[in-house]
Structure formats: C-alpha cells, structure tokens
Design a protein around this motif. Structure first.
Motif, PDB file in Angstrom:
ATOM      1  N   LYS A  74       0.840  -1.200   0.000  1.00 39.86           N
ATOM      2  CA  LYS A  74       0.000   0.000   0.000  1.00 39.86           C
ATOM      3  C   LYS A  74       0.876   1.252   0.000  1.00 39.86           C
ATOM      4  O   LYS A  74       0.658   2.178  -0.790  1.00 39.86           O
ATOM      5  CB  LYS A  74      -0.936  -0.007   1.210  1.00 39.86           C
ATOM      6  CG  LYS A  74      -1.862   1.181   1.265  1.00 39.86           C
ATOM      7  CD  LYS A  74      -2.780   1.114   2.470  1.00 39.86           C
ATOM      8  CE  LYS A  74      -3.653   2.360   2.539  1.00 39.86           C
ATOM      9  NZ  LYS A  74      -4.438   2.387   3.767  1.00 39.86           N
ATOM     10  N   ARG A 124       2.646   1.659  -3.375  1.00 42.28           N
ATOM     11  CA  ARG A 124       1.737   2.217  -4.374  1.00 42.28           C
ATOM     12  C   ARG A 124       1.551   3.716  -4.158  1.00 42.28           C
ATOM     13  O   ARG A 124       1.598   4.506  -5.099  1.00 42.28           O
ATOM     14  CB  ARG A 124       0.388   1.483  -4.324  1.00 42.28           C
ATOM     15  CG  ARG A 124      -0.577   1.879  -5.408  1.00 42.28           C
ATOM     16  CD  ARG A 124      -1.834   1.019  -5.465  1.00 42.28           C
ATOM     17  NE  ARG A 124      -2.444   0.756  -4.173  1.00 42.28           N
ATOM     18  CZ  ARG A 124      -2.412  -0.418  -3.528  1.00 42.28           C
ATOM     19  NH1 ARG A 124      -1.790  -1.445  -4.065  1.00 42.28           N
ATOM     20  NH2 ARG A 124      -2.999  -0.573  -2.368  1.00 42.28           N
ATOM     21  N   GLN A 125       1.366   4.126  -2.904  1.00 39.35           N
ATOM     22  CA  GLN A 125       1.189   5.549  -2.597  1.00 39.35           C
ATOM     23  C   GLN A 125       2.425   6.380  -2.947  1.00 39.35           C
ATOM     24  O   GLN A 125       2.314   7.557  -3.253  1.00 39.35           O
ATOM     25  CB  GLN A 125       0.838   5.734  -1.113  1.00 39.35           C
ATOM     26  CG  GLN A 125      -0.539   5.233  -0.774  1.00 39.35           C
ATOM     27  CD  GLN A 125      -0.809   5.209   0.728  1.00 39.35           C
ATOM     28  OE1 GLN A 125       0.107   5.278   1.542  1.00 39.35           O
ATOM     29  NE2 GLN A 125      -2.077   5.099   1.085  1.00 39.35           N
ATOM     30  N   VAL A 145       7.039   0.689  -8.020  1.00 38.42           N
ATOM     31  CA  VAL A 145       6.623  -0.580  -8.605  1.00 38.42           C
ATOM     32  C   VAL A 145       7.313  -1.706  -7.844  1.00 38.42           C
ATOM     33  O   VAL A 145       8.500  -1.627  -7.540  1.00 38.42           O
ATOM     34  CB  VAL A 145       7.026  -0.648 -10.094  1.00 38.42           C
ATOM     35  CG1 VAL A 145       6.694  -2.002 -10.693  1.00 38.42           C
ATOM     36  CG2 VAL A 145       6.361   0.470 -10.867  1.00 38.42           C
TER      37      VAL A 145
END
Length: 149
Positions: A94, A97-98, A102
């Motif tokens: 998480k 991604r934030q 990648v």
C-alpha cells in the motif's frame, strides 16, 4: 535527425542489491551501462535501510529485508523494488503504491534449488538414510547396499 535523450541517464541511476543477490545480476546491470550498482551481502535493519535507500532508484531484495512505510517514505528517488524470491509480502504494498514504487518478484528464481533438494531428499529416502542415521546414533551400524543403484 536530432539525437534526443529519452530516459534518465544510466550513470545517474543508483541500484542497491541486498542479501547477497547473485553477482550475475550486478554484472548484468554494469554491462548494460549502469555505473552505480552496489551489493551488500546481508539484510539491513529498518534504520540501516533508511540511511542507505535515500538516493536509491532500484532496490533488489530477498525475503529477509522488510520494506516498511517508514523506509518507503524516506526513499525519495525509489522507482522499483525487485523481490528475488517467491512473494512480495515483505514489502508494504500500500505504501509502495502511494509512493509510486513498482514492486515485482521472481517466483521461479528458486526452481533449480527446489528441484535439487527434492532429488537429494528422494535419494536419501530410497537409500533409507534416516533409518540408518537413527541406528548409527543408537550405536548400530546398518551397512547395506541392497536396492542402491
């Protein structure tokens, strides 16, 4: 036709490999023109990793290194994390991604080692090594070659 630079210069990309990732990976990147490729033989603690990762663009890890939110938030240039193991559960996905990082893995990187282990264990079972080991520890020598080919 004008020759334009279309990607970030390879000599400015910092790559860090942890946990004794194969020299073949290091050499592959160096041969491709990446000049800043560093390899460490161990996993780093969260505090050590925060110090090391600040200017790293690409990070290669195995299963012991834990990539937490705190680590990701301190990685100002990180673009990708390669997990050279089966899963990616050691990375806070998480937070990655934030932060626009990648995360990928190499699920087949251990295939050969697993196959070798299975073959070795099979030979041990066929030759009844566990039984003979137990007997030897009990003071009995079970020397027998029957069925061993």
């Amino acid at each position: 036709m004008e020759n334009k630079v279309t990607s970030y210069p390879k000599d400015k990309i910092n790559i860090l490999f942890l946990e004794n990732i194969s020299d073949a990976a290091v050499n592959h990147f160096k041969n491709a023109g990446y000049s800043s490729v560093n390899k460490l033989t161990k996993a780093l603690t969260e505090e050590e990793l925060i110090k090391q990762i600040r200017d790293v663009h690409l990070l290669g890890i195995r299963s012991k290194t834990q990539i937490t939110k705190k680590v990701l938030d301190s990685a100002k240039k990180l673009q990708a994390i390669g997990c050279f193991c089966i899963g990616v559960n050691q990375v806070d996905l998480k937070s990655a991604r934030q932060n626009g990082v990648v995360v990928f893995n190499a699920p087949y990187s251990n295939t050969r080692s697993v196959a070798e282990l299975v073959i070795g264990a099979s030979v041990m079972l066929i030759r009844k090594i566990p039984d003979k080991n137990k007997a030897a520890h009990e003071g009995r020598w079970m020397k027998d070659a029957r069925g061993s080919y």
